[in-house]
Design a protein around this motif. Sequence first.
Motif, PDB file in Angstrom:
ATOM      1  N   UNK A   1      23.454  31.595 -25.565  1.00 56.56           N
ATOM      2  CA  UNK A   1      23.487  33.004 -25.947  1.00 56.56           C
ATOM      3  C   UNK A   1      23.584  33.839 -24.691  1.00 56.56           C
TER       4      UNK A   1
ATOM      5  N   UNK B   1      19.766  24.431 -29.615  1.00 51.34           N
ATOM      6  CA  UNK B   1      20.018  25.858 -29.849  1.00 51.34           C
ATOM      7  C   UNK B   1      21.302  26.269 -29.155  1.00 51.34           C
ATOM      8  N   UNK B   2      22.019  27.155 -29.774  1.00 53.21           N
ATOM      9  CA  UNK B   2      23.283  27.576 -29.155  1.00 53.21           C
ATOM     10  C   UNK B   2      23.041  28.443 -27.929  1.00 53.21           C
TER      11      UNK B   2
ATOM     12  N   UNK C   1      16.426  32.933 -34.006  1.00 52.74           N
ATOM     13  CA  UNK C   1      17.101  33.815 -34.967  1.00 52.74           C
ATOM     14  C   UNK C   1      18.551  33.360 -35.170  1.00 52.74           C
ATOM     15  N   UNK C   2      19.199  33.063 -34.068  1.00 58.05           N
ATOM     16  CA  UNK C   2      20.589  32.607 -34.159  1.00 58.05           C
ATOM     17  C   UNK C   2      20.734  31.296 -34.914  1.00 58.05           C
ATOM     18  N   UNK C   3      19.785  30.419 -34.671  1.00 61.40           N
ATOM     19  CA  UNK C   3      19.817  29.141 -35.383  1.00 61.40           C
ATOM     20  C   UNK C   3      19.750  29.369 -36.886  1.00 61.40           C
TER      21      UNK C   3
ATOM     22  N   UNK D   1      15.237  34.815 -29.821  1.00 67.46           N
ATOM     23  CA  UNK D   1      16.629  35.102 -30.100  1.00 67.46           C
ATOM     24  C   UNK D   1      17.407  33.856 -30.505  1.00 67.46           C
ATOM     25  N   UNK D   2      17.151  32.777 -29.795  1.00 67.90           N
ATOM     26  CA  UNK D   2      17.833  31.519 -30.111  1.00 67.90           C
ATOM     27  C   UNK D   2      17.411  31.024 -31.489  1.00 67.90           C
TER      28      UNK D   2
ATOM     29  N   UNK E   1      21.599  37.502 -24.938  1.00 67.03           N
ATOM     30  CA  UNK E   1      20.165  37.695 -25.150  1.00 67.03           C
ATOM     31  C   UNK E   1      19.439  38.001 -23.844  1.00 67.03           C
ATOM     32  N   UNK E   2      18.344  38.767 -23.953  1.00 70.40           N
ATOM     33  CA  UNK E   2      17.511  38.990 -22.771  1.00 70.40           C
ATOM     34  C   UNK E   2      16.723  37.720 -22.467  1.00 70.40           C
TER      35      UNK E   2
END
Lengths: 172, 172
Positions: free
Chosen positions: A4, A1-2, B139-141, B136-137, A7-8
Amino acid sequence: MPKDRRSPGPAPRAVPGTTPGGLDEVDRELVRLLTVDGRMPNNALAEATGIAPSTCLTRVRSLRERGVIRGFHADVDLGALGQPLQALIAIRISTHSRDEIDRFRAKVPALPGVLSLFHVSGANDYLLHVSAASPDALREFVLDHLTADPAVAHAETSLIFEHVRATPAAPV
Amino acid sequence: MPKDRRSPGPAPRAVPGTTPGGLDEVDRELVRLLTVDGRMPNNALAEATGIAPSTCLTRVRSLRERGVIRGFHADVDLGALGQPLQALIAIRISTHSRDEIDRFRAKVPALPGVLSLFHVSGANDYLLHVSAASPDALREFVLDHLTADPAVAHAETSLIFEHVRATPAAPV
DNA sequence: AATGAAATTATTGCGGT
DNA sequence: ACCGCAATAATTTCATT
């Protein structure tokens, strides 16, 4: 995963060499190496990570005891074992009572040919990964064990044409 | 899978001790034992199957050379590695040109967090099993690597609540 | 192919740093 | 925690059946 940055969630670790779950860089490299080759000898692991074999032994043992490494498994060609077909079966449970779901969940993993069972969110409740000896055997499996189960409202079978495992490999 | 005496297909093997793929009963037991515990020592394997250690070594080596055993992998708790979320993503390819499919197929397994990629029959073309550090990760993926890909017509993400691996993963 | 015995190599516990 | 060392154990080769 990238990564971030906006993000919280948990704050980034500031301690150098310490990454999630209390694993340092050597631990993570040991895990990675053993994911790629689960039979890599302790000596080779030690050399690859730059620690002494005795230290390496302690590290790997600790990883197992802490449950970071759950076990080691041979990756088998099911076709060579007479199970050349694989399928994914999307399943909807008819009654969403907790009892029915629990019973289904307990029963399925022991059925013949079952590789794994995913309990998922969304329109379907479960996704079942199975192998079979033939289309006929697959049909029988679905009819005998899924369609016939009163808890199952719907079962939709998709044949798997190809299954690519990522490297480093992880849960099937 | 249940036996099926009426189905068409390859005739049942009549040679005693020989089962599909030219594996005898010892081979099959070795495969089963190594599926359950991929680090079981050669000595122990030999004793469990009633053959000499040197013979056992030859057998297991042959199983690997013939591709019956593809490899050995550590089974890792991804949560301990900072990837506590898993999802299955059903993907439909927009253009069904061979080139697009091949490109997609080649690209995806190398993406971060990808565990495996199933090419399937039915309404969806692929089912992708991924892990992620956070919602969040995830979603980004999906946005960065799937939705943004012109080959992807639709991607539907289901969270995995639970993943039960059958034991042994390979049918006995 | 399978084996036993011998040589090589790996694993493991322990005391010291 | 890590390491080096010594003892134990496993792996691997090979000559023989």
